[in-house]
Write an enzyme that holds these catalytic residues in place. Structure first.
Site, mmCIF file in Angstrom:
data_model
loop_
_atom_site.group_PDB
_atom_site.id
_atom_site.type_symbol
_atom_site.label_atom_id
_atom_site.label_comp_id
_atom_site.label_asym_id
_atom_site.label_seq_id
_atom_site.Cartn_x
_atom_site.Cartn_y
_atom_site.Cartn_z
ATOM 1 N N HIS A 526 0.819 -1.203 0.000
ATOM 2 C CA HIS A 526 0.000 0.000 0.000
ATOM 3 C C HIS A 526 0.860 1.264 0.000
ATOM 4 C CE1 HIS A 526 -3.244 2.659 2.118
ATOM 5 N NE2 HIS A 526 -3.205 2.874 0.827
ATOM 6 N N HIS A 531 1.645 4.975 -2.864
ATOM 7 C CA HIS A 531 1.813 6.358 -2.400
ATOM 8 C C HIS A 531 3.222 6.901 -2.631
ATOM 9 C CE1 HIS A 531 -1.994 7.073 -0.096
ATOM 10 N NE2 HIS A 531 -2.050 5.749 -0.171
ATOM 11 N N HIS A 720 -3.812 0.598 -6.568
ATOM 12 C CA HIS A 720 -4.161 1.211 -5.283
ATOM 13 C C HIS A 720 -5.552 0.791 -4.827
ATOM 14 C CE1 HIS A 720 -5.625 4.466 -2.582
ATOM 15 N NE2 HIS A 720 -4.456 4.226 -2.023
ATOM 16 N N ASN A 724 -6.327 -1.047 -1.178
ATOM 17 C CA ASN A 724 -6.802 -0.069 -0.196
ATOM 18 C C ASN A 724 -8.252 -0.256 0.217
ATOM 19 O OD1 ASN A 724 -6.311 2.515 1.345
ATOM 20 N ND2 ASN A 724 -8.040 3.141 0.065
ATOM 21 N N ILE A 872 -6.437 8.735 -0.895
ATOM 22 C CA ILE A 872 -6.562 8.473 0.541
ATOM 23 C C ILE A 872 -5.610 7.355 0.908
ATOM 24 C CG2 ILE A 872 -8.371 6.735 0.400
ATOM 25 C CD1 ILE A 872 -9.603 8.107 2.906
#
Length: 872
Positions: A526, A531, A720, A724, A872
């Protein structure tokens, strides 16, 4: 009479003057054209800028010889704005008329001057020329007062041009705007500054709190390589990278440039949703609601009842009885006061304070919605390796027994051969039916640091067998600890069992594997693989690709909010003492561990087909005309891979078609100065710790460009989404995926083993995280799993943004392609042959279901829909 006559005679020249003025204005209006405009500003609790803000257009077709830029229009002021609510967002709409000379041509840019005292969020500007041509500006940025910035904001239209095709009227503006975004590397960032610089991860420590809050700087060294981040605050020194102190305030204004910042609605919603996740973390008094940090649950039912309305009412009654109501309100007041210190004042009043709700209430996670016992099922344990929250770690076992850096695994053929459905180990290996979930090699060097009195962790290897029905049967779990001397290990092997002591030990072993996998999922699958690795691409795009560049336009929706999310994560999630250090077994070495695994990262292997081939779960199939993806899955019932490859193909088709509109051949890619600078900066600066790797695309062909862009868009969207938005469904129930264990598995002959034999369930519960840690972890994954109400999903983009007819057509094709994929996924989920699509928990696999038809209605914990960006 004389006086009156004298007055009458004086009116004659006045009428003549008025007549001449009227003629002048009439002639002037004839010589000018009018461009109509609509300006949309999001209202976030402040008055609109009104006539204190002005707009001035630049022509894209007519050059002003005195400036070398496009001819400019008169100023138009924002007057008489009308409030309107659109998709739940309060906006203020301004209608303007702009006078331009007849030879002005087509607007291509505008500059806005904000002389108001407040900042405002400019959403978009739409212009209409006299010949009904529509020019759209997707602004989505904060405009600060001129008294602070000392400059006007420049915005370009959505028309896209390669650098050598830029209209001459905009060439200089294009270059100057890019130069301003790069900065000079010496500025101290103020909240209105828009420049982009790189920095190390040197802001995770908090040395003011003591030595235990010192963390290594990540990036800029062979020992701790890392993707670079956006620089905030002071520029880096010329010395070695150093650790920065951190203030307690979560300053949401200065961390990121205006173009990266959340919209007013998103900012308010994000803080509101996050309050429940952070309230117990930032308010020590809140711990009293959970008894004590380390207290354990007394039964499995007590954990399950955390999520039921019955439980909520019962606990609420007990808490009210104990704390007498007023104390609860006092606690909420303390939470509110703490939040005031954490966020800016102008934001705080907009927050829909989550403390008004029951702080202890959680929705029921899907893993126990249909089957309360599914979490302990071996088939479900195996299914989650291919359809859970971390489906891209499992791989085919190519060598038996597995070996590692220090020694060969202690798993023997005799441990598993009886459980291969009649096959020998050699036959099963030959048919690619043995799989491994490996959390051994990277963890082993860190276990001595990790294992304290509060954490007990192993390095694990787990073997699975692919059955005829494509389900994965667990075969064995090996749990290892460092030995007494260097390069030695102590290992134990656990085997599946249905009853008795062996079955209870097997459940303990699975819990330790789940804790390993949970930490890897959060830190690597993740955080690192989506990110962190994407942020350098965003910075390089802002610095090197003009907003007029077609690739900037392509990537823009896939970068929305990511830099802001990452900045917030560095303040409350991945920092020293942050939420991940509190909830994951890896504790204070969490980010150091992610740096170690960044050493293995390769951008080209983030392409889904390449990843599947590398892990031995797909075979290359390049010459099959019926298989445009170029790989063939080892087995079809791999939900993440099957759905993911369809999404990958749709993205690649869209990217290829789009790039072909602008690049006619390889030469046009090689000679694109902005693309070459962009790619060079990504490789040599943003991912500079890997600049000497040979696997980087050369960026000399159109294929290089489309492969790189497809991979990047896949990471920000499909990858993602898959790691997530299913977190709460699975990790929201801590029995299914505990994030740490507080006890080792007891050895025969010890006091602990005797305790275990007396009450295996109690031992299991005492092994799990304490109440506070567990509640914090649940609240965290609940927030992370939520879609926000302003989310924009894959295949969705306002039609007004696609200003070119060719782009509109191929984007519509992309959307239709995704619609077809939805139908395919629905059929797969209904097909009884595909047991991994729902499993014993009966959770249909929808994490890669685009859900393109529900525009604007997918928010909250839906478990479906692929957002365009890592928001997010």
């Amino acid at each position: 009479m004389k006086h009156h006559g004298s007055g009458s005679s004086m009116q004659e020249p006045r009428r003549a003057v008025q007549s001449k003025l009227k003629d002048h204005h009439t002639n002037h209006s004839i010589k000018q054209n009018i461009i109509k405009g609509e300006i949309v500003i999001q209202n976030h609790g402040q008055s609109g800028p009104g006539k204190s803000a002005s707009l001035q257009l630049y022509s894209s077709t007519t050059v002003d010889p005195s400036t070398g830029n496009g001819k400019m229009s008169e100023k138009a002021y924002l007057k008489h704005g009308k409030s309107k609510r659109h998709d739940g967002v309060k906006t203020r709409i301004y209608k303007i008329k702009i006078h331009v000379e007849p030879d002005f041509g087509i607007p291509g840019a505008f500059r806005m001057k904000n002389k108001h005292k407040n900042t405002f969020f400019l959403e978009s500007v739409t212009l209409e020329t006299q010949d009904n041509q529509i020019i759209y500006f997707d602004c989505s940025s904060w405009v600060y007062p001129f008294q602070k910035t000392k400059s006007e904001r420049l915005f370009f239209s959505n028309n896209s041009y390669l650098p050598n095709h830029t209209p001459s009227a905009l060439v200089q503006l294009r270059k100057l705007e890019l130069a301003s975004l790069r900065g000079d590397g010496t500025q101290v960032r103020k909240e209105w500054d828009r420049f982009y610089d790189y920095d190390y991860y040197n802001d995770l420590s908090n040395p003011d709190k003591g030595q235990e809050h010192i963390r290594p700087v990540l990036g800029g060294s062979e020992l701790h390589p890392y993707p670079y981040r956006l620089r905030t605050g002071h520029p880096p020194s010329n010395t070695e990278p150093s650790t920065k102190s951190r203030t307690e305030t979560i300053n949401l204004d200065i961390d990121v440039p205006p173009d990266e910042r959340f919209s007013p609605k998103k900012l308010s919603e994000f803080i509101s949703n996050s309050t429940q996740a952070t309230v117990h973390f930032i308010i020590p008094e809140a711990k009293s609601l959970f008894k004590q940090d380390s207290s354990s649950f007394e039964s499995f039912d007590e954990i399950h009842d955390m999520f039921s309305s019955k439980r909520s009412q019962a606990v609420e009654g007990k808490v009210k009885e104990k704390l007498k109501g007023k104390v609860i309100e006092n606690l909420k007041g303390k939470v509110k006061e703490k939040l005031k210190k954490l966020v800016p004042n102008d934001l705080f009043k907009e927050i829909n304070y989550a403390g008004k709700e029951d702080l202890l209430k959680f929705p029921l996670p899907q893993i126990v919605t249909e089957n309360e016992l599914s979490w302990g099922n071996d088939e479900e344990f195996g299914r989650q390796m291919v359809a859970g929250t971390n489906p891209a770690r499992i791989k085919s076992l190519q060598k038996f027994p597995p070996d590692g850096r220090n020694r060969v695994s202690t798993i023997r053929a005799s441990h598993i051969e009886h459980n291969l459905d009649g096959l020998t180990l050699f036959q099963a290996m030959d048919e690619w039916r043995i799989f491994i979930l490996d959390h051994h090699d990277y963890l082993m060097p860190y276990l001595s640091k990790i294992n304290t009195e509060d954490v007990c962790a192993y390095a694990s290897r787990t073997l699975f067998f692919l059955r005829d029905d494509a389900t994965l049967k667990p075969l064995a779990i090996e749990l290892s600890l460092p030995g007494c001397s260097e390069d030695t290990e102590i290992s134990r092997v656990f085997l599946p069992a249905k009853k008795g002591t062996e079955a209870a030990l097997w459940q303990l072993a699975k819990a330790h594997v789940a804790a390993n996998d949970s930490a890897y999922h959060q830190l690597i699958s993740h955080w690192l693989h989506t990110h962190a690795v994407v942020e350098p691409f965003i910075i390089a795009t802002r610095r090197q690709l003009s907003v007029m560049h077609p690739i900037n336009w392509l990537l823009r929706p896939h970068f929305k909010d990511t830099v802001h999310v990452n900045a917030l994560a560095r303040r409350i999630l991945i920092n020293s003492g942050g939420i991940l250090e509190k909830t994951l077994f890896t504790g204070e070495i969490s980010m150091e561990l992610s740096s170690e695994l960044y050493k293995e990262w390769r951008f080209d292997e983030q392409a889904l087909p390449a990843d599947l081939v590398k892990r031995g779960l797909a075979l290359e199939d390049p010459d099959n005309p019926n298989n445009p993806i170029g790989v063939q899955l080892l087995f079809d019932d791999y939900p993440y891979a099957a759905d993911g490859l369809d999404i990958w193909h749709a993205i690649k088709t869209w990217v290829t078609d789009y790039c072909s509109l602008f690049y006619k051949d390889d030469y046009s890619v090689k000679t694109d100065v902005e693309i070459q600078a962009w790619w060079s900066e990504i490789q040599n600066v943003g991912h500079g710790d890997k600049c000497n790797e040979t696997w980087w695309y050369k960026m000399t062909t159109l294929l290089d460009l489309t492969e790189a862009l497809t991979t990047l868009i896949w990471i920000t969207s499909g990858l993602h989404a898959s790691v997530n938005f299913g977190q709460y469904a699975y990790a929201g129930y801590p029995l299914n995926r505990p994030m740490l264990c507080r006890k080792f598995i007891p050895q025969e002959g010890t006091t602990e083993f005797a305790e275990f034999l007396i009450d295996p369930d109690k031992y299991y519960l005492n092994m799990l995280p304490g109440r506070f840690q567990m509640s914090l972890a649940i609240a965290l994954v609940e927030v992370l799993s939520r879609h926000t109400s302003d989310e924009v999903y894959l295949g969705q983009r306002p039609a007004s943004e696609c200003t070119d007819n060719g782009v509109k057509q191929i984007f519509n094709n992309f959307n239709e392609h995704l619609h077809e994929i939805e139908k395919i996924i629905i059929q797969r989920n209904k097909d009884p042959r595909f047991k991994n699509r729902s499993g014993p928990a009966k959770i249909p696999y929808k994490l890669l279901y685009p859900d393109t038809s529900n525009v604007g209605s997918k928010w909250g914990i839906t478990g479906k829909g692929i957002p365009n960006s890592i928001s997010i």
